[in-house]
Design a protein around this motif. Sequence first.
Motif, PDB file in Angstrom:
ATOM      1  N   LEU A   1     -55.938 -33.806 -21.768  1.00 38.78           N
ATOM      2  CA  LEU A   1     -55.880 -34.395 -23.103  1.00 38.78           C
ATOM      3  C   LEU A   1     -56.877 -35.537 -23.250  1.00 38.78           C
ATOM      4  CD1 LEU A   1     -52.048 -34.348 -23.865  1.00 38.78           C
ATOM      5  CD2 LEU A   1     -53.799 -32.664 -24.435  1.00 38.78           C
ATOM      6  N   THR A   2     -57.174 -36.222 -22.158  1.00 42.52           N
ATOM      7  CA  THR A   2     -58.226 -37.232 -22.196  1.00 42.52           C
ATOM      8  C   THR A   2     -59.575 -36.581 -22.490  1.00 42.52           C
ATOM      9  OG1 THR A   2     -57.030 -38.641 -20.626  1.00 42.52           O
ATOM     10  CG2 THR A   2     -59.386 -39.060 -20.897  1.00 42.52           C
ATOM     11  N   HIS A   3     -59.792 -35.397 -21.950  1.00 41.91           N
ATOM     12  CA  HIS A   3     -61.022 -34.663 -22.238  1.00 41.91           C
ATOM     13  C   HIS A   3     -61.046 -34.160 -23.683  1.00 41.91           C
ATOM     14  CE1 HIS A   3     -63.251 -34.359 -18.392  1.00 41.91           C
ATOM     15  NE2 HIS A   3     -62.068 -34.636 -17.880  1.00 41.91           N
ATOM     16  N   VAL A   4     -59.871 -33.871 -24.244  1.00 46.29           N
ATOM     17  CA  VAL A   4     -59.808 -33.525 -25.663  1.00 46.29           C
ATOM     18  C   VAL A   4     -60.266 -34.720 -26.497  1.00 46.29           C
ATOM     19  CG1 VAL A   4     -58.279 -32.926 -27.587  1.00 46.29           C
ATOM     20  CG2 VAL A   4     -58.002 -31.793 -25.374  1.00 46.29           C
ATOM     21  N   ASN A   5     -59.791 -35.907 -26.151  1.00 44.92           N
ATOM     22  CA  ASN A   5     -60.238 -37.123 -26.834  1.00 44.92           C
ATOM     23  C   ASN A   5     -61.759 -37.241 -26.795  1.00 44.92           C
ATOM     24  OD1 ASN A   5     -57.630 -37.876 -27.380  1.00 44.92           O
ATOM     25  ND2 ASN A   5     -57.636 -39.716 -26.125  1.00 44.92           N
TER      26      ASN A   5
ATOM     27  N   TYR B   1     -70.035 -34.821 -45.408  1.00 52.41           N
ATOM     28  CA  TYR B   1     -69.484 -34.952 -46.744  1.00 52.41           C
ATOM     29  C   TYR B   1     -70.607 -35.322 -47.705  1.00 52.41           C
ATOM     30  CZ  TYR B   1     -65.053 -35.128 -49.292  1.00 52.41           C
ATOM     31  OH  TYR B   1     -63.988 -34.845 -50.110  1.00 52.41           O
ATOM     32  N   PRO B   2     -71.530 -34.392 -47.959  1.00 52.66           N
ATOM     33  CA  PRO B   2     -72.684 -34.666 -48.825  1.00 52.66           C
ATOM     34  C   PRO B   2     -72.246 -35.178 -50.194  1.00 52.66           C
ATOM     35  CG  PRO B   2     -72.932 -32.554 -47.729  1.00 52.66           C
ATOM     36  CD  PRO B   2     -71.532 -33.008 -47.457  1.00 52.66           C
ATOM     37  N   GLY B   3     -72.971 -36.177 -50.679  1.00 52.86           N
ATOM     38  CA  GLY B   3     -72.671 -36.701 -52.007  1.00 52.86           C
ATOM     39  C   GLY B   3     -71.676 -37.831 -52.022  1.00 52.86           C
ATOM     40  N   ASP B   4     -71.050 -38.132 -50.879  1.00 54.47           N
ATOM     41  CA  ASP B   4     -70.085 -39.235 -50.819  1.00 54.47           C
ATOM     42  C   ASP B   4     -70.337 -40.020 -49.545  1.00 54.47           C
ATOM     43  OD1 ASP B   4     -67.964 -40.991 -50.788  1.00 54.47           O
ATOM     44  OD2 ASP B   4     -66.451 -39.494 -51.341  1.00 54.47           O
ATOM     45  N   THR B   5     -71.130 -41.058 -49.634  1.00 54.07           N
ATOM     46  CA  THR B   5     -71.497 -41.837 -48.444  1.00 54.07           C
ATOM     47  C   THR B   5     -70.300 -42.531 -47.811  1.00 54.07           C
ATOM     48  OG1 THR B   5     -72.037 -43.732 -49.879  1.00 54.07           O
ATOM     49  CG2 THR B   5     -73.841 -42.244 -49.289  1.00 54.07           C
ATOM     50  N   SER B   6     -69.232 -42.752 -48.581  1.00 54.79           N
ATOM     51  CA  SER B   6     -68.066 -43.421 -48.024  1.00 54.79           C
ATOM     52  C   SER B   6     -67.319 -42.533 -47.037  1.00 54.79           C
ATOM     53  CB  SER B   6     -67.110 -43.851 -49.141  1.00 54.79           C
ATOM     54  OG  SER B   6     -66.547 -42.713 -49.788  1.00 54.79           O
ATOM     55  N   MET B   7     -67.547 -41.192 -47.118  1.00 55.33           N
ATOM     56  CA  MET B   7     -66.844 -40.266 -46.234  1.00 55.33           C
ATOM     57  C   MET B   7     -67.793 -39.493 -45.323  1.00 55.33           C
ATOM     58  SD  MET B   7     -63.860 -38.755 -48.770  1.00 55.33           S
ATOM     59  CE  MET B   7     -62.820 -38.214 -47.427  1.00 55.33           C
ATOM     60  N   ASN B   8     -69.079 -39.726 -45.470  1.00 56.85           N
ATOM     61  CA  ASN B   8     -70.067 -38.993 -44.686  1.00 56.85           C
ATOM     62  C   ASN B   8     -70.350 -39.677 -43.350  1.00 56.85           C
ATOM     63  OD1 ASN B   8     -71.798 -36.759 -44.436  1.00 56.85           O
ATOM     64  ND2 ASN B   8     -73.565 -38.001 -44.982  1.00 56.85           N
ATOM     65  N   GLU B   9     -70.615 -38.868 -42.324  1.00 55.27           N
ATOM     66  CA  GLU B   9     -70.981 -39.350 -40.990  1.00 55.27           C
ATOM     67  C   GLU B   9     -69.898 -40.259 -40.397  1.00 55.27           C
ATOM     68  OE1 GLU B   9     -74.879 -41.028 -40.961  1.00 55.27           O
ATOM     69  OE2 GLU B   9     -75.796 -39.284 -41.918  1.00 55.27           O
ATOM     70  N   LYS B  10     -68.644 -39.859 -40.531  1.00 52.13           N
ATOM     71  CA  LYS B  10     -67.521 -40.591 -39.945  1.00 52.13           C
ATOM     72  C   LYS B  10     -67.079 -39.911 -38.652  1.00 52.13           C
ATOM     73  CE  LYS B  10     -67.653 -43.324 -43.428  1.00 52.13           C
ATOM     74  NZ  LYS B  10     -68.305 -44.642 -43.267  1.00 52.13           N
ATOM     75  N   LYS B  11     -66.419 -40.687 -37.812  1.00 52.61           N
ATOM     76  CA  LYS B  11     -65.988 -40.203 -36.500  1.00 52.61           C
ATOM     77  C   LYS B  11     -64.460 -40.169 -36.414  1.00 52.61           C
ATOM     78  CE  LYS B  11     -68.595 -39.610 -33.525  1.00 52.61           C
ATOM     79  NZ  LYS B  11     -69.281 -38.361 -33.125  1.00 52.61           N
ATOM     80  N   GLN B  12     -63.974 -39.657 -35.310  1.00 50.49           N
ATOM     81  CA  GLN B  12     -62.525 -39.575 -35.082  1.00 50.49           C
ATOM     82  C   GLN B  12     -62.274 -39.495 -33.585  1.00 50.49           C
ATOM     83  OE1 GLN B  12     -60.409 -36.448 -37.294  1.00 50.49           O
ATOM     84  NE2 GLN B  12     -59.202 -36.008 -35.461  1.00 50.49           N
ATOM     85  N   VAL B  13     -61.178 -40.076 -33.148  1.00 54.24           N
ATOM     86  CA  VAL B  13     -60.736 -39.888 -31.769  1.00 54.24           C
ATOM     87  C   VAL B  13     -59.220 -39.730 -31.779  1.00 54.24           C
ATOM     88  CG1 VAL B  13     -60.550 -42.378 -31.312  1.00 54.24           C
ATOM     89  CG2 VAL B  13     -60.801 -40.775 -29.401  1.00 54.24           C
ATOM     90  N   PRO B  14     -58.684 -38.707 -31.113  1.00 48.89           N
ATOM     91  CA  PRO B  14     -57.229 -38.539 -31.074  1.00 48.89           C
ATOM     92  C   PRO B  14     -56.533 -39.697 -30.360  1.00 48.89           C
ATOM     93  CG  PRO B  14     -58.351 -36.498 -30.513  1.00 48.89           C
ATOM     94  CD  PRO B  14     -59.397 -37.574 -30.511  1.00 48.89           C
ATOM     95  N   CYS B  15     -55.231 -39.711 -30.470  1.00 51.05           N
ATOM     96  CA  CYS B  15     -54.429 -40.802 -29.910  1.00 51.05           C
ATOM     97  C   CYS B  15     -53.250 -40.215 -29.148  1.00 51.05           C
ATOM     98  CB  CYS B  15     -53.948 -41.695 -31.047  1.00 51.05           C
ATOM     99  SG  CYS B  15     -52.918 -43.083 -30.539  1.00 51.05           S
TER     100      CYS B  15
END
Length: 330
Positions: free
Chosen positions: A279-283, A294-308
């Motif tokens: 699961l650490t490797h999944v993270n 998310y083209p056209g919306d800079t507030s949502m474009n090029e965002k990241k995520q990491v599980p918890c």
Amino acid sequence: MSNMEDEYDFSHPERGVAVIINNEAFSTPGQEESDDRAGSSHDAEALDTMFSGLGFEVHRYDNLTSSAMVETLTAIADMEIHSKSDCFACAILSHGGDDVIPDNTPGAVLLERQDYVLGVDSGVVLVASMISIFSDTRCPGLEGKPRLFFFQACRGTNMDPGVGVKVRKTKVNPDVGPPREGDGAEQTDHKDAEEGNVDIEDSNVETNYDSDIDNTDSIPLRPVLSVSPSNINKDILVMYATPPGFYAWRRDTGAWFTQSLRTILTPYNATYWSLTTLLTHVNKRVAVWYESSYPGDTSMNEKKQVPCITHMLTKDVYFRPKNMKHSTLV
């Protein structure tokens, strides 16, 4: 490899039950915009394959209301199979968020944070309530056994912009475990742009996107402030797609988190590596390989995520085949 006494006892006749609740159809007649979770069926199929490969008896349910979710989980908890099973697993794919309620403890000044997921009727089901259905008291057949919960849902509306880094290696390999014949067939076969994986050399970063738009799994009830984490009980592991207060991203081809789970938790990897290591490797895979498009919306474009991951497991979990003895491994 761990010693046998450091592992949960997986010598029972059955591996156990794995429940998948896939809430995908949220559209309401007359609405201009759909709240449907496009691509969630791909995640449900991926998790069905993953759990089956690990030896679970899979029970999948699609598009349940909030009350049906509780009724279904309660009925599962009452099954006799748990007494002869190694463990239990549950995956919930839905819209979600968090809410805050006052801490009524005398003198308390903080608020208590509560994660929730939605039924297709937009009714709220608290994560803590679902987990409690499988507590030692309410499901004695699972006492002393690991109970594993996976939630593909938003936990708020914050977004992670990521951090720019300078690296020399141009590719990141998220695979775990020794190479084996046919290993490539176990991995998702996406283009770099679709995976959110980009080649990086020194400080020059070039990102290319295709038309696969990223979406989130959030329908917040109202803006809230997260203060404290949800509590869990002994022998329980909970893995969320995202940290408290943040969006969880999903594409029409499946969610970042669930597709990464399927890629990493193969029968081979789960035999030779502990669950928490995998699961650490999944993270790592989600954090490194994906970036929102998310083209056209800079507030949502090029965002990241990491599980918890949060857990109170007291031993290691290995999903060894039922006919494979611990002593034969090196």
